[in-house]
Design an enzyme around this catalytic site. Structure first.
Site, short mmCIF file in Angstrom:
data_model
loop_
_atom_site.label_atom_id
_atom_site.label_comp_id
_atom_site.label_asym_id
_atom_site.label_seq_id
_atom_site.Cartn_x
_atom_site.Cartn_y
_atom_site.Cartn_z
N ASN A 1 -12.59 -3.42 2.58
CA ASN A 1 -13.57 -2.34 2.50
C ASN A 1 -14.44 -2.56 1.27
O ASN A 1 -13.93 -2.83 0.18
CB ASN A 1 -12.86 -0.99 2.42
CG ASN A 1 -12.04 -0.71 3.66
OD1 ASN A 1 -12.43 -1.07 4.77
ND2 ASN A 1 -10.89 -0.08 3.49
N HIS B 1 -6.72 -5.94 2.23
CA HIS B 1 -5.59 -5.34 2.95
C HIS B 1 -5.06 -6.36 3.95
O HIS B 1 -5.83 -7.00 4.67
CB HIS B 1 -6.05 -4.14 3.78
CG HIS B 1 -6.51 -2.94 3.00
ND1 HIS B 1 -5.68 -1.90 2.70
CD2 HIS B 1 -7.71 -2.62 2.49
CE1 HIS B 1 -6.35 -0.96 2.05
NE2 HIS B 1 -7.60 -1.37 1.90
N ASP C 1 0.86 -1.19 0.00
CA ASP C 1 0.00 0.00 0.00
C ASP C 1 0.89 1.24 0.00
O ASP C 1 1.88 1.31 0.74
CB ASP C 1 -0.91 0.00 1.23
CG ASP C 1 -2.08 0.96 1.07
OD1 ASP C 1 -3.23 0.50 1.02
OD2 ASP C 1 -1.84 2.19 0.98
N ILE C 2 0.52 2.23 -0.82
CA ILE C 2 1.32 3.44 -0.97
C ILE C 2 1.26 4.30 0.30
O ILE C 2 2.14 5.13 0.53
CB ILE C 2 0.86 4.22 -2.22
CG1 ILE C 2 1.97 5.09 -2.78
CG2 ILE C 2 -0.41 5.02 -1.97
CD1 ILE C 2 1.70 5.62 -4.19
N GLY D 1 -16.28 2.10 3.23
CA GLY D 1 -15.00 2.79 3.20
C GLY D 1 -14.13 2.46 2.01
O GLY D 1 -12.92 2.72 2.02
N GLN D 2 -14.73 1.90 0.94
CA GLN D 2 -13.94 1.52 -0.24
C GLN D 2 -13.66 2.74 -1.11
O GLN D 2 -14.59 3.46 -1.48
CB GLN D 2 -14.70 0.46 -1.05
CG GLN D 2 -13.87 -0.09 -2.21
CD GLN D 2 -14.62 -1.15 -3.00
OE1 GLN D 2 -15.81 -1.39 -2.78
NE2 GLN D 2 -13.93 -1.79 -3.92
N HIS E 1 -9.88 -5.68 -3.24
CA HIS E 1 -8.54 -5.82 -2.65
C HIS E 1 -8.67 -6.18 -1.18
O HIS E 1 -9.54 -5.68 -0.48
CB HIS E 1 -7.72 -4.54 -2.83
CG HIS E 1 -8.38 -3.29 -2.36
ND1 HIS E 1 -9.34 -2.64 -3.10
CD2 HIS E 1 -8.24 -2.57 -1.22
CE1 HIS E 1 -9.75 -1.56 -2.43
NE2 HIS E 1 -9.11 -1.51 -1.27
P1 AMP Z 1 -9.67 1.21 0.13
O1 AMP Z 1 -9.98 2.42 0.95
O2 AMP Z 1 -9.90 -0.07 0.86
O3 AMP Z 1 -10.34 1.26 -1.23
O4 AMP Z 1 -8.11 1.22 -0.07
C1 AMP Z 1 -7.44 1.66 -1.20
C2 AMP Z 1 -5.99 1.64 -0.83
O5 AMP Z 1 -5.23 1.76 -2.01
C3 AMP Z 1 -5.57 2.78 0.10
O6 AMP Z 1 -5.06 2.22 1.32
C4 AMP Z 1 -4.49 3.51 -0.69
O7 AMP Z 1 -3.41 3.95 0.10
C5 AMP Z 1 -4.06 2.46 -1.69
N1 AMP Z 1 -3.53 2.98 -2.94
C6 AMP Z 1 -4.07 3.92 -3.74
N2 AMP Z 1 -3.30 4.14 -4.81
C7 AMP Z 1 -2.25 3.28 -4.71
C8 AMP Z 1 -1.10 3.03 -5.51
N3 AMP Z 1 -0.87 3.67 -6.65
N4 AMP Z 1 -0.22 2.09 -5.08
C9 AMP Z 1 -0.43 1.43 -3.92
N5 AMP Z 1 -1.50 1.63 -3.14
C10 AMP Z 1 -2.40 2.54 -3.51
#
Ligand code: AMP
Ligand code: ZN
Length: 119
Positions: free
Chosen positions: A93, A108, A33-34, A99-100, A106
């Site tokens: 999420n 986490h 995760d970024i 919270g998605q 995905h």
């Molecule tokens: P969600 O809120 O469950 O949809 O989580 C989306 C997740 O994707 C968040 O924790 C972001 O930090 C992560 N995210 C968004 N863009 C990127 C990216 N380019 N590379 C890695 N993680 C990302």
């Protein structure tokens, strides 16, 4: 393989957007995760574009079973300590009230020594 050209995670899977890859096989992909919440924070995703858990069908059971059995192996490889002292948290999420933010299913996986930034 069904992909969505507007989906950021499809672009990551295709290598069009760089990521820190953790794992890849023919149907699953995992990357860091970024914006990590925890010392270890990566996501496992199906390569096929599935918008969320809400779109899963009976035929996806094997795929999701593989994903969920892969997650603990990757957690240990990424530095989570073994159960029960260590462990990890799995969060999926789903939808706006869930919270998605990214609409490609995905999972986490978070772990490592406390405290964490969140949770
Ligand atoms: P969600 O809120 O469950 O949809 O989580 C989306 C997740 O994707 C968040 O924790 C972001 O930090 C992560 N995210 C968004 N863009 C990127 C990216 N380019 N590379 C890695 N993680 C990302
Ligand atoms: Zn996608």
């Amino acid at each position: 393989m069904a992909t969505d050209p507007n989906c950021i995670f499809c672009k990551i899977i295709e290598g069009k957007i760089p990521s820190k890859k953790v794992y890849e096989d023919d149907e699953l992909f995992a990357f860091h995760d970024i914006a990590p919440w925890a010392p270890v924070h990566f996501m496992v995703v199906p390569k096929r574009h599935i918008a969320s858990m809400a779109q899963l069908e009976a035929g996806d059971a094997a795929l999701m079973g593989r994903l969920m059995t892969l997650a603990p192996k990757l957690a240990l490889e990424q530095g989570c300590r073994p159960y029960p002292e260590g462990g990890f948290r799995v969060v999926v999420n789903t939808g706006t009230e869930g919270g998605q933010e990214v609409h490609h299913l995905h999972v986490h996986v978070m772990g490592g020594p406390r405290p964490w930034l969140k949770g």
